[in-house]
Design a protein around this motif. Structure first.
Motif, PDB file in Angstrom:
ATOM      1  N   LEU A 299       0.824  -1.213   0.000  1.00 22.07           N
ATOM      2  CA  LEU A 299       0.000   0.000   0.000  1.00 22.07           C
ATOM      3  C   LEU A 299       0.857   1.262   0.000  1.00 22.07           C
ATOM      4  CD1 LEU A 299      -2.826  -1.063   2.485  1.00 22.07           C
ATOM      5  CD2 LEU A 299      -3.021  -0.767   0.012  1.00 22.07           C
ATOM      6  N   LEU A 300       1.859   1.300   0.876  1.00 17.39           N
ATOM      7  CA  LEU A 300       2.717   2.496   0.951  1.00 17.39           C
ATOM      8  C   LEU A 300       3.559   2.645  -0.323  1.00 17.39           C
ATOM      9  CD1 LEU A 300       3.932   2.332   4.673  1.00 17.39           C
ATOM     10  CD2 LEU A 300       2.174   3.798   3.689  1.00 17.39           C
ATOM     11  N   GLY A 301       4.203   1.556  -0.714  1.00 16.64           N
ATOM     12  CA  GLY A 301       5.030   1.635  -1.918  1.00 16.64           C
ATOM     13  C   GLY A 301       4.203   1.892  -3.165  1.00 16.64           C
ATOM     14  N   GLY A 302       3.025   1.267  -3.235  1.00 18.48           N
ATOM     15  CA  GLY A 302       2.165   1.500  -4.389  1.00 18.48           C
ATOM     16  C   GLY A 302       1.671   2.929  -4.469  1.00 18.48           C
ATOM     17  N   TRP A 303       1.356   3.513  -3.307  1.00 17.70           N
ATOM     18  CA  TRP A 303       0.913   4.917  -3.293  1.00 17.70           C
ATOM     19  C   TRP A 303       2.005   5.850  -3.795  1.00 17.70           C
ATOM     20  CZ3 TRP A 303      -3.619   7.314  -2.790  1.00 17.70           C
ATOM     21  CH2 TRP A 303      -3.624   8.677  -2.509  1.00 17.70           C
ATOM     22  N   ILE A 304       3.232   5.587  -3.355  1.00 17.13           N
ATOM     23  CA  ILE A 304       4.352   6.437  -3.791  1.00 17.13           C
ATOM     24  C   ILE A 304       4.642   6.229  -5.277  1.00 17.13           C
ATOM     25  CG2 ILE A 304       6.807   6.907  -3.481  1.00 17.13           C
ATOM     26  CD1 ILE A 304       6.467   6.112  -0.546  1.00 17.13           C
ATOM     27  N   LEU A 305       4.690   4.970  -5.706  1.00 17.48           N
ATOM     28  CA  LEU A 305       4.978   4.697  -7.119  1.00 17.48           C
ATOM     29  C   LEU A 305       3.876   5.222  -8.034  1.00 17.48           C
ATOM     30  CD1 LEU A 305       6.402   1.054  -6.947  1.00 17.48           C
ATOM     31  CD2 LEU A 305       7.663   3.175  -7.338  1.00 17.48           C
ATOM     32  N   ALA A 306       2.617   5.062  -7.605  1.00 14.65           N
ATOM     33  CA  ALA A 306       1.518   5.565  -8.429  1.00 14.65           C
ATOM     34  C   ALA A 306       1.579   7.078  -8.557  1.00 14.65           C
ATOM     35  CB  ALA A 306       0.185   5.117  -7.828  1.00 14.65           C
ATOM     36  N   GLY A 307       1.953   7.752  -7.446  1.00 15.95           N
ATOM     37  CA  GLY A 307       2.069   9.204  -7.514  1.00 15.95           C
ATOM     38  C   GLY A 307       3.141   9.647  -8.485  1.00 15.95           C
ATOM     39  N   ARG A 308       4.277   8.941  -8.482  1.00 22.94           N
ATOM     40  CA  ARG A 308       5.347   9.302  -9.404  1.00 22.94           C
ATOM     41  C   ARG A 308       4.974   8.971 -10.852  1.00 22.94           C
ATOM     42  NH1 ARG A 308      11.267   7.686  -7.615  1.00 22.94           N
ATOM     43  NH2 ARG A 308      11.572   9.061  -9.414  1.00 22.94           N
ATOM     44  N   MET A 309       4.273   7.872 -11.042  1.00 23.54           N
ATOM     45  CA  MET A 309       3.885   7.496 -12.397  1.00 23.54           C
ATOM     46  C   MET A 309       2.844   8.452 -12.970  1.00 23.54           C
ATOM     47  SD  MET A 309       5.562   4.882 -13.527  1.00 23.54           S
ATOM     48  CE  MET A 309       4.485   4.368 -14.845  1.00 23.54           C
ATOM     49  N   LEU A 310       1.944   8.937 -12.120  1.00 13.75           N
ATOM     50  CA  LEU A 310       0.853   9.790 -12.601  1.00 13.75           C
ATOM     51  C   LEU A 310       1.196  11.273 -12.568  1.00 13.75           C
ATOM     52  CD1 LEU A 310      -2.191   8.003 -10.927  1.00 13.75           C
ATOM     53  CD2 LEU A 310      -1.425   7.832 -13.304  1.00 13.75           C
ATOM     54  N   ALA A 311       2.386  11.629 -12.103  1.00 17.80           N
ATOM     55  CA  ALA A 311       2.754  13.048 -12.051  1.00 17.80           C
ATOM     56  C   ALA A 311       2.702  13.714 -13.433  1.00 17.80           C
ATOM     57  CB  ALA A 311       4.134  13.203 -11.417  1.00 17.80           C
ATOM     58  N   PRO A 312       3.217  13.065 -14.517  1.00 18.68           N
ATOM     59  CA  PRO A 312       3.090  13.708 -15.839  1.00 18.68           C
ATOM     60  C   PRO A 312       1.637  13.915 -16.262  1.00 18.68           C
ATOM     61  CG  PRO A 312       4.739  11.965 -15.889  1.00 18.68           C
ATOM     62  CD  PRO A 312       4.037  11.845 -14.583  1.00 18.68           C
ATOM     63  N   LEU A 313       0.765  12.965 -15.931  1.00 24.54           N
ATOM     64  CA  LEU A 313      -0.640  13.145 -16.278  1.00 24.54           C
ATOM     65  C   LEU A 313      -1.254  14.307 -15.515  1.00 24.54           C
ATOM     66  CD1 LEU A 313      -1.960   9.468 -16.489  1.00 24.54           C
ATOM     67  CD2 LEU A 313      -1.314  11.007 -18.348  1.00 24.54           C
ATOM     68  N   THR A 314      -0.794  14.532 -14.304  1.00 28.74           N
ATOM     69  CA  THR A 314      -1.289  15.675 -13.533  1.00 28.74           C
ATOM     70  C   THR A 314      -0.914  16.982 -14.214  1.00 28.74           C
ATOM     71  OG1 THR A 314      -1.074  14.386 -11.497  1.00 28.74           O
ATOM     72  CG2 THR A 314      -1.273  16.775 -11.270  1.00 28.74           C
TER      73      THR A 314
ATOM     74  N   ALA B  91      10.290  17.639 -19.582  1.00 28.36           N
ATOM     75  CA  ALA B  91      11.686  17.229 -19.742  1.00 28.36           C
ATOM     76  C   ALA B  91      11.815  15.749 -19.411  1.00 28.36           C
ATOM     77  CB  ALA B  91      12.584  18.068 -18.841  1.00 28.36           C
ATOM     78  N   GLY B  92      13.029  15.225 -19.573  1.00 29.66           N
ATOM     79  CA  GLY B  92      13.274  13.835 -19.237  1.00 29.66           C
ATOM     80  C   GLY B  92      13.373  12.964 -20.475  1.00 29.66           C
ATOM     81  N   PRO B  93      13.569  11.671 -20.243  1.00 31.66           N
ATOM     82  CA  PRO B  93      13.707  10.741 -21.384  1.00 31.66           C
ATOM     83  C   PRO B  93      12.412  10.621 -22.169  1.00 31.66           C
ATOM     84  CG  PRO B  93      13.523   9.523 -19.317  1.00 31.66           C
ATOM     85  CD  PRO B  93      13.634  10.974 -18.944  1.00 31.66           C
ATOM     86  N   THR B  94      12.562  10.158 -23.391  1.00 22.11           N
ATOM     87  CA  THR B  94      11.395   9.986 -24.254  1.00 22.11           C
ATOM     88  C   THR B  94      10.661   8.698 -23.894  1.00 22.11           C
ATOM     89  OG1 THR B  94      12.511  11.151 -26.054  1.00 22.11           O
ATOM     90  CG2 THR B  94      10.626   9.786 -26.635  1.00 22.11           C
ATOM     91  N   ASP B  95       9.452   8.836 -23.399  1.00 14.61           N
ATOM     92  CA  ASP B  95       8.609   7.693 -23.088  1.00 14.61           C
ATOM     93  C   ASP B  95       7.180   8.027 -23.504  1.00 14.61           C
ATOM     94  OD1 ASP B  95       7.894   9.551 -21.212  1.00 14.61           O
ATOM     95  OD2 ASP B  95       8.600   8.427 -19.478  1.00 14.61           O
ATOM     96  N   GLU B  96       6.225   7.182 -23.087  1.00 16.04           N
ATOM     97  CA  GLU B  96       4.846   7.406 -23.499  1.00 16.04           C
ATOM     98  C   GLU B  96       4.298   8.731 -22.982  1.00 16.04           C
ATOM     99  OE1 GLU B  96       6.087   4.722 -22.293  1.00 16.04           O
ATOM    100  OE2 GLU B  96       5.691   3.078 -23.690  1.00 16.04           O
ATOM    101  N   PHE B  97       4.634   9.088 -21.736  1.00 19.76           N
ATOM    102  CA  PHE B  97       4.138  10.341 -21.174  1.00 19.76           C
ATOM    103  C   PHE B  97       4.773  11.540 -21.868  1.00 19.76           C
ATOM    104  CE2 PHE B  97       3.433   7.466 -17.463  1.00 19.76           C
ATOM    105  CZ  PHE B  97       2.056   7.600 -17.410  1.00 19.76           C
ATOM    106  N   ARG B  98       6.047  11.448 -22.187  1.00 18.74           N
ATOM    107  CA  ARG B  98       6.731  12.537 -22.899  1.00 18.74           C
ATOM    108  C   ARG B  98       6.108  12.716 -24.289  1.00 18.74           C
ATOM    109  NH1 ARG B  98      11.997  14.647 -23.342  1.00 18.74           N
ATOM    110  NH2 ARG B  98      11.925  16.264 -24.936  1.00 18.74           N
ATOM    111  N   GLU B  99       5.833  11.613 -24.986  1.00 26.28           N
ATOM    112  CA  GLU B  99       5.205  11.716 -26.297  1.00 26.28           C
ATOM    113  C   GLU B  99       3.809  12.323 -26.189  1.00 26.28           C
ATOM    114  OE1 GLU B  99       5.267   7.850 -27.945  1.00 26.28           O
ATOM    115  OE2 GLU B  99       7.438   7.829 -28.327  1.00 26.28           O
ATOM    116  N   LEU B 100       3.056  11.936 -25.140  1.00 24.76           N
ATOM    117  CA  LEU B 100       1.727  12.506 -24.948  1.00 24.76           C
ATOM    118  C   LEU B 100       1.804  14.007 -24.676  1.00 24.76           C
ATOM    119  CD1 LEU B 100      -1.320  12.159 -24.602  1.00 24.76           C
ATOM    120  CD2 LEU B 100      -0.911  11.552 -22.210  1.00 24.76           C
TER     121      LEU B 100
END
Length: 385
Positions: free
Chosen positions: A85-100, A121-130
């Protein structure tokens, strides 16, 4: 739309991470049970002895192992649940930060501010392309809105002019009944005709931009000859030689819109020409997978910086030679550009070295269309003054 409140994406991802980790832990314990504990015999004796040759194995009972293993397994599962729960909350927050950030930019754009950019900024990934695609969309949308605002302002100004002139003429006629009515009617007719031409041009431009037309096979060479026949009296009046050369060039689109496009190009070439003894050449050909139309005319030299602006609405080009009779409404090349774009073609404008303009239109040719030999050139020689 009114929607029921639901779990956030971050909470859903957190629960998914924690649930997956918990299931993985349960499976690991099940594997331990299947491959380890089931080999331990269950006997009432305090120890079990098995003889394998000279080796004697002494082991505990299965119940003793289970009693010691169950609390430890429950503790491990509880730890995995909390950790998930704790790790998932932190990882989900970092993963969804670009969508925010993207959602924040979308809210800003919905409030009317189209100048905001994400610039992730950052490496080219799906969020960067979006994010890059969203920035590109905002840039094009901002440019389109600005163009539409300029167009609306210019159209309002152009329509207001003939209406204001008509009102002035009517006021003069009402205040002076003895004025020549024939002259007044003729001037009103001229002003009204200009307003009708402008309105029809605006409707045609809107139709081309909306691509609301039926596509059918069109031969550019036949369209060029028809446009030349229509504008031949104007060319004779200005002592302009009008030539149509080349072969068949098939395209697919609206025959009416393509005819209007070619007519506008030829009319501009005749009007914006030398005062006398000028030339206009219309050439059609099939070039690879495109049908090409070239309209070339003589005239005064054009500044290179002026040429790219000629396709803007209501841009008449003050440096070009024209008369008030055939000045148009300032939408000729704008309509041409819109029609070419609606047919997925390209439009190139280039100033000629000796003066005048060369316009090249390329439209996609239909598959299987075979090129034919050039026709005999259609030409109207210069008329003597």
């Amino acid at each position: 739309m009114n929607r029921r409140p639901n779990l956030s994406a971050r909470l859903k991802l957190t629960l998914s991470y924690a649930g997956f980790l918990l299931v993985a832990g349960v499976l690991l314990l099940a594997v331990m049970w299947v491959f380890v504990l089931r080999w331990v015999p269950n006997d009432d004796a305090r120890s079990i002895q098995k003889r394998f040759g000279a080796v004697i194995i002494i082991g505990p009972r299965r119940s003793d192992l289970l009693n010691g293993f169950a609390p430890a397994a429950a503790t491990a599962l509880a730890f995995l649940l909390v950790f998930g729960l704790l790790g998932g909350w932190i990882l989900a927050g970092r993963m969804l930060a670009p969508l925010t950030r993207i959602a924040s930019a979308a809210r800003i754009a919905s409030n009317g501010s189209l100048s905001h950019r994400i610039r992730m900024a950052g490496p080219t990934d799906e969020f960067r392309e979006l994010a890059d695609a969203f920035d590109t969309m905002l840039e094009r949308l901002e440019s389109h809105v600005a163009e539409q605002q300029r167009f609306a302002a210019n159209a309002s100004h152009e329509l207001r002019t003939p209406l204001a002139v008509s009102r002035t003429l009517l006021d003069v006629a009402r205040s002076d009944p003895s004025r020549d009515q024939g002259e007044l009617i003729e001037r009103l007719r001229t002003v009204n005709t200009r307003a009708i031409d402008l309105t029809e041009a605006l409707l045609l431009l809107s139709r081309a931009d909306g691509r609301s037309f039926t596509r059918e096979p069109v031969d550019l060479s036949l369209v060029a000859e028809e446009a030349a026949e229509t504008l031949l009296p104007l060319a004779e009046k200005r002592r302009i030689t009008l030539d149509v050369t080349g072969g068949t060039a098939h395209a697919v689109g609206s025959a009416a819109l393509i005819l209007r496009m070619v007519t506008n190009l030829v009319q501009n070439a005749v009007v914006h020409n030398l005062p006398a003894d000028g030339t206009v050449t219309v050439h059609t050909e099939r070039l690879h997978d495109a049908s090409v139309l070239r309209v070339e005319n003589t005239g005064r030299p054009l500044p290179p910086e002026l040429v790219p602006t000629l396709t803007e609405p209501f841009r008449r080009g003050t440096e070009r030679v024209r008369t008030d009779e055939h000045a148009g409404v300032g939408l000729g090349l704008a309509i041409v550009h819109s029609v070419v774009r609606a047919h997925d073609g390209t439009l190139d404008l280039a100033p000629r070295t000796g003066g005048g303009l060369l316009v090249t239109v390329r439209l996609p040719a239909p598959c299987g269309a075979a090129s034919e030999p050039p026709r005999a050139p259609y030409s109207k020689p210069r008329q003597a003054p």
